[in-house]
Design an enzyme around this catalytic site. Structure first.
Site, mmCIF file in Angstrom:
data_model
loop_
_atom_site.group_PDB
_atom_site.id
_atom_site.type_symbol
_atom_site.label_atom_id
_atom_site.label_comp_id
_atom_site.label_asym_id
_atom_site.label_seq_id
_atom_site.Cartn_x
_atom_site.Cartn_y
_atom_site.Cartn_z
ATOM 1 C CB THR B 47 -4.292 -0.772 12.953
ATOM 2 O OG1 THR B 47 -4.407 0.580 13.431
ATOM 3 C CG2 THR B 47 -3.682 -0.767 11.570
ATOM 4 C CD GLU B 48 -9.391 3.702 14.738
ATOM 5 O OE1 GLU B 48 -10.326 3.191 15.358
ATOM 6 O OE2 GLU B 48 -9.004 4.872 14.921
ATOM 7 C CG ASN B 49 -4.464 3.329 10.941
ATOM 8 O OD1 ASN B 49 -4.652 2.398 11.711
ATOM 9 N ND2 ASN B 49 -3.265 3.809 10.707
ATOM 10 C CB SER B 89 -10.773 -0.383 8.237
ATOM 11 O OG SER B 89 -10.208 -0.668 9.489
#
Lengths: 219, 225
Positions: B47-49, B89
């Site tokens: 997940t990008e976060n 990320s």
């Protein structure tokens, strides 16, 4: 030099000046330094440029700062969300400027500022409207776009724990932009759930070394 | 004749993700792919976060505000999870370390251009998030979309009219009516649902090739890395 341990969020943000560029951590509300932002609202600094991934959620935190009309310009990747009504209204009324930046470029531009990189070429955004007017170069057969660093006058970060050196530990996905923003501002202010004595944090687990941190406040 | 439901498209995408892949699912419809990943496939969600080995939605009452996905919905961590900052990320994406990303789209061109962040409408508030980074970064970019817009216009087009997210980045399109591989400016039809190759050729304005009688589409069990 140790970070300054502040007794309140108000003390921590007392020196923020009008017209400052303020880096605000958080991905949605995870990692958003709500108490520091509330203190900044009380402090009254205005004409701010705010750099954050989003442009406020609901009516608290960054959204509350926007609602007070203190922000001249937002630099962010994802302003439009189901609960971004404060920003949406200001934007539609032409009362706030928006610089939209792909999220990875946003992070890397702050990383570059903190790491002393003058600019960098990235393939992200090449050939899209967000790269219009930028210098481009083909590298290894692929189009790249030149991106400039983003420096902050102040960074406001929400984290988990700090020690009196200013060493910072984050929690889960609330880490997000905190570590890069901490490196990219002239003054880095971190709110944490708990400040512990020097020696109590596992040095292997420290994510942001105290060198980057100017002020810490427990909330 | 009718095509696949959105959930059936999600199941199809999940079927084609090779075991052990590192995968990013875009917000919205692509998030549903997670519901169809088979236990033991070893597929790892990014997940990008700032997390790898992301788990499903938590049980009611066990939401942790510090643990969300890119859509800001509560998620969980599975054994083997790790957390990292946003710069790391996105370096994972840009550096080519993700095997697959799945994104939604307004339009995809036959040459693989993607438009999915902005309609260009004057009153629209643009938002791009991590879409441009994912589009150019992941090794395979899968798009999930209906093949035709609500007004009946095709979304697989010779050239995108909406603002671009990335140039020549989409490798495969999963739609309600067919699955397409985009190769060398052609859309190769791999499978059709409730329609035929000939019908698609009539309704689409892009160079098509019939791949429906090609050897079996890849199945997870045949694509061990």
């Amino acid at each position: 030099m140790s970070a300054r341990l502040c007794v309140s969020p108000d003390e921590a943000v007392a020196e923020v000046e009008d017209g400052s560029t303020v880096l605000i951590g958080g991905f949605g509300m995870a990692g958003m330094p709500v108490q520091l932002i509330d203190a900044l609202i009380r402090q009254g600094a205005t004409g701010l440029t705010v750099v954050s991934n989003n442009a406020g959620n609901g009516d608290t935190g960054l959204a509350a700062l926007l609602a007070k009309g203190r922000v001249r310009k937002m630099i962010c990747s994802f302003p439009r969300q189901v609960d971004s009504w404060v920003f949406d209204g200001l934007y539609r009324e032409g009362r706030i400027e928006l610089e939209l930046v792909p999220q990875g470029n946003l992070a890397e531009r702050m990383r570059a500022a903190g790491a002393g990189i003058g600019a960098f070429f990235t393939p992200t955004g090449a050939g899209t409207p967000l790269a219009e007017g930028r210098e481009t170069r083909e590298i290894d057969g692929r189009l790249h776009v030149l991106e400039a660093p983003i420096r902050g006058d102040v960074a406001l970060i929400g984290a988990h724990r700090a020690d009196r050196m200013g060493n910072i530990v984050y929690r889960k996905t609330a880490r997000n932009f905190g570590p890069v923003m901490a490196t990219a501002a002239r003054s880095t202010i971190v709110q944490v759930h708990e400040v512990v004595d020097i020696g109590e944090l596992d040095p292997e687990a420290v994510v942001t070394p105290g060198l980057y941190v100017d002020k810490v406040v427990a909330v | 004749m009718s095509g696949l439901t959105k959930d059936e498209i999600a199941a199809l995408v999940a079927r084609d993700i090779p075991p052990g892949s590192y995968v990013n699912l875009g917000i919205g419809l692509p998030t549903q792919v997670a519901d169809h990943l088979v236990d033991g496939s070893g597929v790892v969600l990014h997940t990008e976060n700032g997390m790898l080995v992301m788990g499903p939605r938590p049980a009611e009452g066990e939401h942790d505000p510090d643990l969300t996905n890119a859509g800001k919905q509560p998620v969980t961590e599975l054994p083997g999870a790790s957390y990292f900052d946003s710069a790391a990320s996105f370096a994972m994406m840009r550096g080519g370390h993700l095997d697959v990303c799945v994104l939604g789209a307004f339009q995809v061109s036959a040459t693989g251009d993607l438009a999915n962040w902005h309609t260009g409408a004057a009153d629209a508030i643009p938002a791009v998030g991590g879409a441009m980074d994912l589009a150019i970064g992941a090794r395979s970019v899968f798009v999930m979309m209906t093949l035709f817009a609500k007004d009946g216009s095709p979304k697989l087009v010779p050239e995108c009219t909406y603002p671009l997210t990335g140039v020549a980045c989409v490798t495969r399109v999963y739609s309600d009516l067919a699955v397409f591989d985009l190769v060398g400016g052609e859309a190769i039809v791999r499978e059709t649902f409730g329609t035929t190759y000939d019908d698609l050729e009539r309704r689409l304005d892009v160079p098509l090739r019939d791949g429906t009688r090609a050897p079996d589409p890849p199945h997870p069990s045949k694509e061990i890395r």
